[in-house]
Write a protein that holds these residues in place. Structure first.
Motif: not given
Lengths: 286, 286
Positions: B116-130
Motif C-alpha cells: 500500500p505504501d509503494a508508488d505505482i506509475r503506469i505507462r501505457d504504450t502503443d503496439l510499436t514497442d513490445p
DNA sequence: CTGTGACGATACCCGCCGGGTATCGGGAGC
DNA sequence: GCTCCCGATACCCGGCGGGTATCGTCACAG
C-alpha cells in the motif's frame, strides 16, 4: 541481502556497538563495518547513526531490524522443518540438577508447540559438570548456571537468581535476615570433586579456595550441611527441608541461569531452542 | 543455507533439469551442481533423485521447496518494506496497448493490497514497442505480449490467448467459423513501422514478411482493416465494433501475455510484482 | 590545552569460495 | 556399438570475506 549479512546487522543493532557485535560474531570489527556499509548501500539508506556519542538505529534501521529478525527466525524454522522431513530433527538438552523450575516447564511446552515433530531428549546431570556434557557431545544444549569455562561455547543468559546460605535451622546465623561472605569466613565449605570446572568451584566457594568435605550432587551438598556442618550456597526460592534454613547472601553475585551450546554446532534446533527460551524467560516474571 | 543457494535450489526444482536451471540463473551447470550438493550436505539428505530418466524431487526436497519459496517471498517483502521506509519504493509498469484486461485489474488490486505504501506509475504504450521502453529505462516492468528480443531481459509468461483474424463484417471469410493462415495468403497485411522488433513483426505477420500499409497502434490497425481492407490479427475475447468480425486462426501460435523486466534490475518491487502477477493469472480462469 | 583512550573507518593483504571451461561417465536410443 | 544427453568431476581464476595495522575524531582528564 544474504542471511549472513542480516545476522550481522541484527547483532550490531542489538549491541549498538561494532566492536562488541564483532566479538559476539567471532570476527574482527573492520569486516563487520564493511558488511554493514555494503548492506546500507543495498538498502539505499543508512541503517545506523554513527555519532561519537555512540551508534543508534535510524528509522530505516528499525524497520529492517524487525523484518530481519522475522526473516531469520523463519529461516531457522525452515531448517528445522527440513531436518524433520529428513528425520534428523532432534536435540538433547542437558539440565543441571537444580536448574529445573517453572521457566523450564514453560520452555518445554513452548518448544513442543513450535516443533511437535522434533525429538527432545532430556539428560539430567548432577552439579559436578556445569556444561552437562556439552563438550563431550552427549548433549546439544545445556540449561545450566554460570560461571564456567566458556571456551568454544556460546552462552545466553536467561535469568539471575540471588543466592543464599543454606544452614542447619539451629545454626545461630540462621536467624539473621541477611548475611555477608565475611560472616562465613570461619565456616567449613564443601568442595567439588577434583577436576571440576575452576570458575564453577570458585563461584560457589564465594571466590576463594575453601576446605571441607568433597561432595558431588545437590542432595549430598544438603547432607553435608546437615551432617558435616558445612556451608551450602543455593539460589533463593527453592524449597528446603524444614530442618534447613536459607539466608540471603547480599554480597555474592547472583547465580545466572544460562543456556550454553557448542559454538560450531549447526543443528538448527539449537538456535530455535535458544530463541524460544529467551522469549519464555523474558516473559516470565523472574 | 544462504538465500542465493535457496534461489538456485528453487530454480532447479522448477526446471527439474540442471542445465536449463543454470541458464535461467545465468550461470554454467557445474557450479550449480556443486551448490546443490553443498545444500544437500547441509540439509543432511538428498534433495533430488538424479536418475538417467531425469531429475526428480525427493520428499525432503518437496518440503524444502515449499519452505524455500515462502522464505524467499518473505525476503522480497522485507526488501520492499525497507525500501518503503527509505522512501525509495516504487515501480513504473509499462502496459502494452491491448494487454489490459481483467487479469491486469486484479493484478493491480492485489499489488496495491500487498504494497500500500509503494508508488505505482503506469505507462501505457502503443503496439510499436513490445518492451514498452524497458531497455530505455523508462519502465521497470512491462506487461506485454511475446515474442520480442529478450536479450538482457527476464520474461515470465502469464497466459496464452488464442488469436483470430479481424475482418470487415462483410468479408466473405467472416462467415467461416475458423481460418488457417493459408486462407489469408492473398490478403494485404499491415506492417509495423520500420525499426520495430523483428520477432514481434514476424509473429503478427504469421511468420512471413508481408506487405501493406504501415500502422502504428491498435486503433490504426483496426482502421486499416476497415479502410484499407488489410488483415488484422488480434487475441480472441476482445470486444470489437460491430462492423468488424473476428474469426479464430487455428494454426497460429497463441499470443503469450508476459511480464518482462531488465535482468539486472535490483528493484525489489519487480520480483514482488512478478510473483503477485503469476499468482493472480494462475488463479484467473483464463 | 594537550595527552589519552575509545571507537568506527580506512588501507592493505591473503586464503577460500563461487564463478568459469574442459572433460568424464553412464544410460538411452538409433 | 556409436552417439547424444546430462549431471558429475577436475581444475583454474578473480573477487570477496576474512584478517591486521593504522588512522581520524571525539570525549574526557589533568
Amino acid at each position: 541481502m544474504e542471511l549472513r549479512t542480516l545476522r550481522y546487522f541484527v547483532t550490531v543493532a542489538e549491541e549498538l556497538h561494532f566492536g562488541r557485535a564483532a566479538s559476539r560474531l567471532h570476527m574482527s570489527q573492520p569486516p563487520l563495518s564493511r558488511a554493514i556499509q555494503r548492506l546500507e548501500g543495498e538498502v539505499g539508506a543508512p541503517l545506523f547513526d554513527r555519532s561519537p556519542a555512540g551508534v543508534a538505529l535510524t528509522s530505516v534501521g528499525t524497520v529492517l531490524l524487525d523484518e530481519a529478525r522475522a526473516l531469520l527466525d523463519q529461516a531457522d524454522r525452515v531448517r528445522v522443518r527440513v531436518a524433520a522431513a529428513a528425520g534428523t530433527a532432534g536435540i538433547t538438552v542437558g539440565i543441571l540438577g537444580d536448574a529445573t523450575d517453572t521457566g523450564a516447564t514453560r520452555l518445554a511446552a513452548a518448544y513442543r508447540r513450535e516443533h511437535p515433530d522434533a525429538d527432545i531428549r532430556i539428560r539430567d546431570t548432577d552439579l559436578t559438570d556445569p556444561t552437562c556434557g556439552l563438550r563431550a557431545g552427549s548433549v546439544d544444549v545445556a540449561l545450566t548456571r554460570a560461571p564456567f569455562d566458556g571456551t568454544a561455547l556460546a552462552v545466553r543468559e536467561l535469568r539471575a537468581d540471588p543466592v543464599g546460605v543454606v544452614l542447619r535451622a539451629d545454626d545461630p546465623l540462621a536467624r539473621r535476615d541477611h548475611l555477608r561472605l565475611a560472616d562465613l569466613a570461619d565456616r567449613r565449605w564443601f568442595q567439588f570433586p577434583p577436576g571440576s570446572d575452576p570458575a564453577w568451584q570458585a563461584y560457589w566457594n564465594g571466590g576463594k579456595p575453601r576446605e571441607g568435605p568433597v561432595v558431588r550432587v545437590v542432595q549430598e551438598c544438603l547432607q553435608a550441611v546437615l551432617w558435616n556442618g558445612t556451608i551450602g550456597i543455593a539460589p533463593l526460592g527453592h524449597d528446603l527441608p524444614e530442618h534447613l534454613a536459607v539466608v540471603p547472601l547480599v554480597d555474592m553475585a547472583p547465580s545466572r541461569v544460562v543456556l550454553a551450546w557448542n559454538e560450531g554446532d549447526t543443528n538448527p534446533l539449537i538456535r530455535s531452542f535458544v530463541r524460544i527460551a529467551t522469549a519464555v524467560y523474558r516473559s516470565t516474571a523472574s
